[in-house]
Design a protein around this motif. Structure first.
Motif, PDB file in Angstrom:
ATOM      1  N   ALA A  67      66.240  67.224  57.483  1.00 23.70           N
ATOM      2  CA  ALA A  67      64.927  67.878  57.570  1.00 23.70           C
ATOM      3  C   ALA A  67      64.018  67.143  58.549  1.00 23.70           C
ATOM      4  CB  ALA A  67      64.287  67.944  56.193  1.00 23.70           C
ATOM      5  N   LEU A  68      64.190  65.830  58.661  1.00 26.57           N
ATOM      6  CA  LEU A  68      63.397  65.053  59.604  1.00 26.57           C
ATOM      7  C   LEU A  68      63.672  65.504  61.035  1.00 26.57           C
ATOM      8  CD1 LEU A  68      61.674  62.697  60.656  1.00 26.57           C
ATOM      9  CD2 LEU A  68      63.650  61.190  60.303  1.00 26.57           C
ATOM     10  N   VAL A  69      64.941  65.619  61.382  1.00 25.68           N
ATOM     11  CA  VAL A  69      65.309  66.035  62.735  1.00 25.68           C
ATOM     12  C   VAL A  69      64.764  67.425  63.032  1.00 25.68           C
ATOM     13  CG1 VAL A  69      67.223  66.578  64.277  1.00 25.68           C
ATOM     14  CG2 VAL A  69      67.355  64.570  62.784  1.00 25.68           C
ATOM     15  N   THR A  70      64.903  68.318  62.070  1.00 23.59           N
ATOM     16  CA  THR A  70      64.408  69.682  62.246  1.00 23.59           C
ATOM     17  C   THR A  70      62.894  69.699  62.425  1.00 23.59           C
ATOM     18  OG1 THR A  70      66.211  70.604  60.914  1.00 23.59           O
ATOM     19  CG2 THR A  70      64.241  71.960  61.185  1.00 23.59           C
ATOM     20  N   ALA A  71      62.191  68.911  61.602  1.00 15.99           N
ATOM     21  CA  ALA A  71      60.728  68.869  61.669  1.00 15.99           C
ATOM     22  C   ALA A  71      60.242  68.378  63.018  1.00 15.99           C
ATOM     23  CB  ALA A  71      60.186  67.984  60.554  1.00 15.99           C
ATOM     24  N   VAL A  72      60.900  67.367  63.560  1.00 12.75           N
ATOM     25  CA  VAL A  72      60.490  66.827  64.854  1.00 12.75           C
ATOM     26  C   VAL A  72      60.717  67.851  65.960  1.00 12.75           C
ATOM     27  CG1 VAL A  72      61.010  65.096  66.615  1.00 12.75           C
ATOM     28  CG2 VAL A  72      60.805  64.416  64.216  1.00 12.75           C
ATOM     29  N   GLU A  73      61.846  68.528  65.912  1.00  8.83           N
ATOM     30  CA  GLU A  73      62.131  69.520  66.941  1.00  8.83           C
ATOM     31  C   GLU A  73      61.152  70.690  66.875  1.00  8.83           C
ATOM     32  OE1 GLU A  73      64.097  69.015  69.318  1.00  8.83           O
ATOM     33  OE2 GLU A  73      65.108  67.234  68.558  1.00  8.83           O
ATOM     34  N   GLU A  74      60.709  71.026  65.684  1.00 10.66           N
ATOM     35  CA  GLU A  74      59.803  72.166  65.524  1.00 10.66           C
ATOM     36  C   GLU A  74      58.342  71.791  65.757  1.00 10.66           C
ATOM     37  OE1 GLU A  74      62.469  74.691  62.240  1.00 10.66           O
ATOM     38  OE2 GLU A  74      60.558  73.763  61.655  1.00 10.66           O
ATOM     39  N   CYS A  75      57.950  70.587  65.330  1.00 14.76           N
ATOM     40  CA  CYS A  75      56.528  70.214  65.367  1.00 14.76           C
ATOM     41  C   CYS A  75      56.143  69.349  66.552  1.00 14.76           C
ATOM     42  CB  CYS A  75      56.151  69.486  64.076  1.00 14.76           C
ATOM     43  SG  CYS A  75      56.429  70.436  62.573  1.00 14.76           S
TER      44      CYS A  75
END
Length: 219
Positions: free
Chosen positions: A34-42
């Motif tokens: 979820a961390l990787v996804t959050a960084v890519e999205e935000c």
């Protein structure tokens, strides 16, 4: 900021603290994926992550930080750890300082106990966000005991080694002056000598960060 911490209680506490000091947590997650996804999205200005997290409950948080740092070299990352894990710190900081003059985001490695010392924690966040390097003093001490003594750092005098150790612990020139009871001119001279002996010129970008990394990695 994006915050990654698997403990809901600790995560909520850190988020509340960050908000209190004027920071915005755009995503708060409980696992490395979820961390990787959050960084890519935000695309945050800073990432704060624990080392040990799901899904593997090992060093997943650090692995995610390494991946993000590799993909986004300018992304400031502050890693939190429950224990002094020398291998984790070495691996994280080994990604930086190898390209003279390259733009790099800040890096930090703190023990979770440091969160309780609010002024230090908040100062560390500000320093890392601004592109600085912050390493917990306990981590520094452990890393220094394992340095390769055959490296260029052997050229440093005893006083220069003291100054560089304090630089690695995040001390400013003023703090080093007060700690070692030196004049500001003497501190500046020692730091200049350190840069020269370690082979860093003004063209090498942030020599302070490069010198600290070289010292800790035995490079």
């Amino acid at each position: 900021m994006v915050l990654a911490e698997d403990s809901a209680l600790v995560r909520a506490g850190i988020e509340e603290l960050l908000t209190k000091f004027g920071h915005q947590v755009v995503r708060s997650v409980a696992d490395a994926d979820a961390l990787v996804t959050a960084v890519e999205e935000c695309r945050p200005d800073l990432v704060i992550t624990d080392v040990q997290m799901p899904p593997g409950h090992g060093d997943d948080g650090l692995r995610a930080a390494l991946r993000l740092r590799h993909d986004h070299p300018d992304l400031p990352v502050l890693v939190l750890s429950q224990y002094v894990a020398k291998a984790y710190a070495k691996e994280l900081f080994s990604l930086d300082g190898s390209v003279p003059g390259a733009a790099r985001g800040g890096l930090g490695y703190l023990l979770k106990d440091r969160i309780g010392e609010l002024s230090e924690f908040v100062a560390a966040i500000g320093s890392v966000a601004a592109g600085g390097i912050v390493i917990d003093p306990q981590v520094v001490r452990h890393l220094l005991t394992e340095r390769d003594r055959s490296t260029r750092t052997q050229l440093l005098s005893a006083r220069e080694s003291e100054v560089l150790a304090l630089m690695a612990a995040g001390h400013s020139n003023t703090m080093i002056r007060d700690e070692l009871h030196l004049s500001e001119g003497a501190v500046a001279k020692h730091i200049g000598n350190i840069f020269t002996k370690l082979g860093f010129s003004p063209d090498d970008g942030n020599r302070r960060v490069l010198a600290v990394l070289a010292y800790l990695r035995g490079a």
